[in-house]
Design a protein around this motif. Structure first.
Motif, PDB file in Angstrom:
ATOM      1  N   GLN A  13       0.843  -1.189   0.000  1.00 45.18           N
ATOM      2  CA  GLN A  13       0.000   0.000   0.000  1.00 45.18           C
ATOM      3  C   GLN A  13       0.887   1.250   0.000  1.00 45.18           C
ATOM      4  OE1 GLN A  13      -3.484   0.052   0.157  1.00 45.18           O
ATOM      5  NE2 GLN A  13      -3.519  -2.184  -0.023  1.00 45.18           N
ATOM      6  N   ALA A  14       0.356   2.316  -0.495  1.00 49.54           N
ATOM      7  CA  ALA A  14       1.080   3.589  -0.466  1.00 49.54           C
ATOM      8  C   ALA A  14       1.473   3.927   0.969  1.00 49.54           C
ATOM      9  CB  ALA A  14       0.217   4.695  -1.061  1.00 49.54           C
ATOM     10  N   GLY A  15       2.700   4.424   1.127  1.00 44.97           N
ATOM     11  CA  GLY A  15       3.207   4.756   2.448  1.00 44.97           C
ATOM     12  C   GLY A  15       3.988   3.651   3.117  1.00 44.97           C
ATOM     13  N   GLU A  16       3.871   2.452   2.607  1.00 43.31           N
ATOM     14  CA  GLU A  16       4.597   1.316   3.193  1.00 43.31           C
ATOM     15  C   GLU A  16       6.014   1.229   2.637  1.00 43.31           C
ATOM     16  OE1 GLU A  16       0.834  -1.611   4.293  1.00 43.31           O
ATOM     17  OE2 GLU A  16       2.066  -2.080   2.551  1.00 43.31           O
ATOM     18  N   SER A  17       6.739   0.233   3.126  1.00 42.68           N
ATOM     19  CA  SER A  17       8.149   0.072   2.746  1.00 42.68           C
ATOM     20  C   SER A  17       8.395  -1.306   2.162  1.00 42.68           C
ATOM     21  CB  SER A  17       9.044   0.266   3.970  1.00 42.68           C
ATOM     22  OG  SER A  17       8.897   1.553   4.529  1.00 42.68           O
ATOM     23  N   ARG A  67      13.675   9.068   0.157  1.00 35.09           N
ATOM     24  CA  ARG A  67      12.778   7.949   0.456  1.00 35.09           C
ATOM     25  C   ARG A  67      13.484   6.600   0.274  1.00 35.09           C
ATOM     26  NH1 ARG A  67       8.519   6.995  -2.734  1.00 35.09           N
ATOM     27  NH2 ARG A  67       9.467   7.923  -4.604  1.00 35.09           N
ATOM     28  N   ASN A  84      11.181   3.437   1.227  1.00 35.62           N
ATOM     29  CA  ASN A  84      10.213   3.881   2.227  1.00 35.62           C
ATOM     30  C   ASN A  84       9.215   4.849   1.601  1.00 35.62           C
ATOM     31  OD1 ASN A  84      11.645   2.432   4.197  1.00 35.62           O
ATOM     32  ND2 ASN A  84      12.938   4.195   4.672  1.00 35.62           N
ATOM     33  N   SER A  85       8.123   5.050   2.285  1.00 38.14           N
ATOM     34  CA  SER A  85       7.099   5.995   1.832  1.00 38.14           C
ATOM     35  C   SER A  85       6.760   5.780   0.357  1.00 38.14           C
ATOM     36  CB  SER A  85       7.570   7.433   2.059  1.00 38.14           C
ATOM     37  OG  SER A  85       7.869   7.662   3.418  1.00 38.14           O
ATOM     38  N   LYS A  87       5.019   5.234  -3.180  1.00 37.46           N
ATOM     39  CA  LYS A  87       3.925   5.916  -3.850  1.00 37.46           C
ATOM     40  C   LYS A  87       3.466   5.058  -5.032  1.00 37.46           C
ATOM     41  CE  LYS A  87       6.144  10.367  -2.927  1.00 37.46           C
ATOM     42  NZ  LYS A  87       6.682  11.622  -3.548  1.00 37.46           N
ATOM     43  N   VAL A 126       2.543  -0.648  -6.054  1.00 37.27           N
ATOM     44  CA  VAL A 126       2.097   0.183  -4.942  1.00 37.27           C
ATOM     45  C   VAL A 126       0.683   0.663  -5.243  1.00 37.27           C
ATOM     46  CG1 VAL A 126       2.599   2.146  -3.469  1.00 37.27           C
ATOM     47  CG2 VAL A 126       4.479   0.928  -4.607  1.00 37.27           C
TER      48      VAL A 126
END
Length: 128
Positions: A13-17, A67, A84-85, A87, A126
């Motif tokens: 998901q967006a925001g995950e790593s 990121r 990270n983070s 998009k 993502v």
């Protein structure tokens, strides 16, 4: 001959790593410049990050700066890409690449044509 094998991709998901890994064969890995590139469907392969053989110099694409982090472990013949983070626009097949020339040419390390060896790629997806 150098073989590169990427792993660690998948859906997030967006925001995950995610952390991508590239395992390299070859006794001279410590002297290879290692890069990460990505290719989204319908697009050209684009530069993501590169690391000098010593690990002392790294360069990032503006789109991932702050990121993503590239690192390497020469004892394990491995290069990593910590993402990270994430998009949705990071969705692509990610490729590991090796330049065996022993040189680090700032003007060329962003060019896919500079590299001698490529892995098969790992898909990163993502979702928003």
């Amino acid at each position: 001959q150098v073989q590169l094998v990427e792993s660690g991709g998948g859906p997030v998901q967006a925001g995950e790593s995610l952390r991508l890994s590239c395992a390299a064969s070859g006794r001279s890995f410590s002297y290879y410049t290692m890069g990460w590139f990505r290719q989204a469907q319908g697009n050209r392969r684009e530069f993501v990050a590169v690391i000098h053989w010593s690990g002392g110099t790294t360069i990032y694409a503006d789109s991932v700066k702050g990121r993503f982090t590239i690192s390497r472990d020469n004892a394990k013949n491995t290069v990593l890409l910590q993402m990270n983070s994430l998009k949705p626009e990071d969705t692509a097949v990610y490729y590991c690449a090796a330049d065996a020339s022993g040189s680090f040419v700032y003007a060329r390390v962003r060019d896919p044509g500079w590299y001698d060896y490529w892995g098969q790629g790992t898909q990163v997806t993502v979702s928003a």
